[in-house]
Design a protein around this motif. Structure first.
Motif, PDB file in Angstrom:
ATOM      1  N   CYS A   9     -19.805 -28.956 117.752  1.00 30.88           N
ATOM      2  CA  CYS A   9     -20.909 -29.887 117.985  1.00 30.88           C
ATOM      3  C   CYS A   9     -21.574 -30.199 116.643  1.00 30.88           C
ATOM      4  CB  CYS A   9     -21.937 -29.271 118.926  1.00 30.88           C
ATOM      5  SG  CYS A   9     -21.337 -29.068 120.609  1.00 30.88           S
ATOM      6  N   GLY A  10     -22.175 -31.363 116.559  1.00 34.39           N
ATOM      7  CA  GLY A  10     -22.958 -31.703 115.380  1.00 34.39           C
ATOM      8  C   GLY A  10     -22.195 -32.417 114.280  1.00 34.39           C
ATOM      9  N   VAL A  11     -20.899 -32.691 114.481  1.00 30.93           N
ATOM     10  CA  VAL A  11     -20.153 -33.468 113.492  1.00 30.93           C
ATOM     11  C   VAL A  11     -19.694 -34.764 114.152  1.00 30.93           C
ATOM     12  CG1 VAL A  11     -19.384 -31.452 112.192  1.00 30.93           C
ATOM     13  CG2 VAL A  11     -17.938 -32.352 114.000  1.00 30.93           C
ATOM     14  N   GLU A  12     -19.640 -35.824 113.367  1.00 29.49           N
ATOM     15  CA  GLU A  12     -19.219 -37.100 113.937  1.00 29.49           C
ATOM     16  C   GLU A  12     -18.662 -38.079 112.915  1.00 29.49           C
ATOM     17  OE1 GLU A  12     -23.564 -39.273 113.892  1.00 29.49           O
ATOM     18  OE2 GLU A  12     -22.927 -38.278 115.716  1.00 29.49           O
ATOM     19  N   ASP A  13     -18.721 -37.752 111.635  1.00 30.64           N
ATOM     20  CA  ASP A  13     -18.257 -38.675 110.607  1.00 30.64           C
ATOM     21  C   ASP A  13     -17.095 -38.092 109.814  1.00 30.64           C
ATOM     22  OD1 ASP A  13     -20.204 -40.690 111.084  1.00 30.64           O
ATOM     23  OD2 ASP A  13     -21.684 -39.463 110.044  1.00 30.64           O
ATOM     24  N   ALA A  14     -15.966 -38.794 109.839  1.00 27.79           N
ATOM     25  CA  ALA A  14     -14.818 -38.414 109.027  1.00 27.79           C
ATOM     26  C   ALA A  14     -14.779 -39.321 107.805  1.00 27.79           C
ATOM     27  CB  ALA A  14     -13.532 -38.557 109.829  1.00 27.79           C
ATOM     28  N   PHE A  15     -14.112 -38.860 106.731  1.00 22.50           N
ATOM     29  CA  PHE A  15     -14.048 -39.658 105.510  1.00 22.50           C
ATOM     30  C   PHE A  15     -12.690 -39.528 104.840  1.00 22.50           C
ATOM     31  CE2 PHE A  15     -15.276 -35.461 104.145  1.00 22.50           C
ATOM     32  CZ  PHE A  15     -14.548 -35.270 102.986  1.00 22.50           C
ATOM     33  N   CYS A  16     -12.395 -40.505 104.008  1.00 17.45           N
ATOM     34  CA  CYS A  16     -11.227 -40.494 103.130  1.00 17.45           C
ATOM     35  C   CYS A  16     -11.682 -41.154 101.839  1.00 17.45           C
ATOM     36  CB  CYS A  16     -10.085 -41.283 103.768  1.00 17.45           C
ATOM     37  SG  CYS A  16      -8.636 -41.490 102.700  1.00 17.45           S
ATOM     38  N   GLU A  17     -11.394 -40.519 100.706  1.00 19.29           N
ATOM     39  CA  GLU A  17     -11.838 -41.091  99.440  1.00 19.29           C
ATOM     40  C   GLU A  17     -10.787 -40.888  98.352  1.00 19.29           C
ATOM     41  OE1 GLU A  17     -15.527 -38.916  98.932  1.00 19.29           O
ATOM     42  OE2 GLU A  17     -14.559 -37.505  97.567  1.00 19.29           O
ATOM     43  N   VAL A  18     -10.764 -41.830  97.429  1.00 15.81           N
ATOM     44  CA  VAL A  18      -9.847 -41.778  96.295  1.00 15.81           C
ATOM     45  C   VAL A  18     -10.673 -41.872  95.022  1.00 15.81           C
ATOM     46  CG1 VAL A  18      -7.946 -42.932  95.119  1.00 15.81           C
ATOM     47  CG2 VAL A  18      -8.018 -42.886  97.604  1.00 15.81           C
TER      48      VAL A  18
END
Length: 105
Positions: A75-84
């Motif tokens: 619970c409490g997570v909702e944002d995934a990311f990808c970065e270069v």
């Protein structure tokens, strides 16, 4: 005296999540696609405030697709990311939202 201006456009990565809605404790599959470019030096992906994975890149010869199944969504997570990150330390980042169902508000 002539001035030569070179404009380098580095494309942003893309990110997909499957499934977009999970129950607490289920797994999420992240797929981070990185455009091939000679200046790419680092790729990172994960879920904000939970997990992060980094890999070094060797420019155009590096893999273009990075996948990971992340276990036990809390619970409490909702944002995934990808970065270069490029050789000049410029970071191109994308995020997307997913839902962890079954959490008490």
């Amino acid at each position: 005296m002539k001035l030569l201006l070179l404009l380098v456009v580095i494309q942003s990565p893309t990110l997909s999540i499957s499934p977009r809605v999970v129950s607490v404790g289920e797994s999420i599959k992240l797929t981070c696609r990185v455009p091939r470019h000679p200046d790419n030096r680092m790729v990172a992906w994960g879920v904000e405030n939970w997990t992060r994975t980094e890999r070094a890149l060797e420019g155009e010869s590096s893999p273009a697709v990075w996948e990971q199944t992340i276990q036990n969504a809390p619970c409490g997570v909702e944002d995934a990311f990808c970065e270069v990150t490029s050789t000049s330390q410029k970071v191109n980042r994308v995020t997307t939202t997913f839902i962890v169902a079954g959490c008490l508000e």
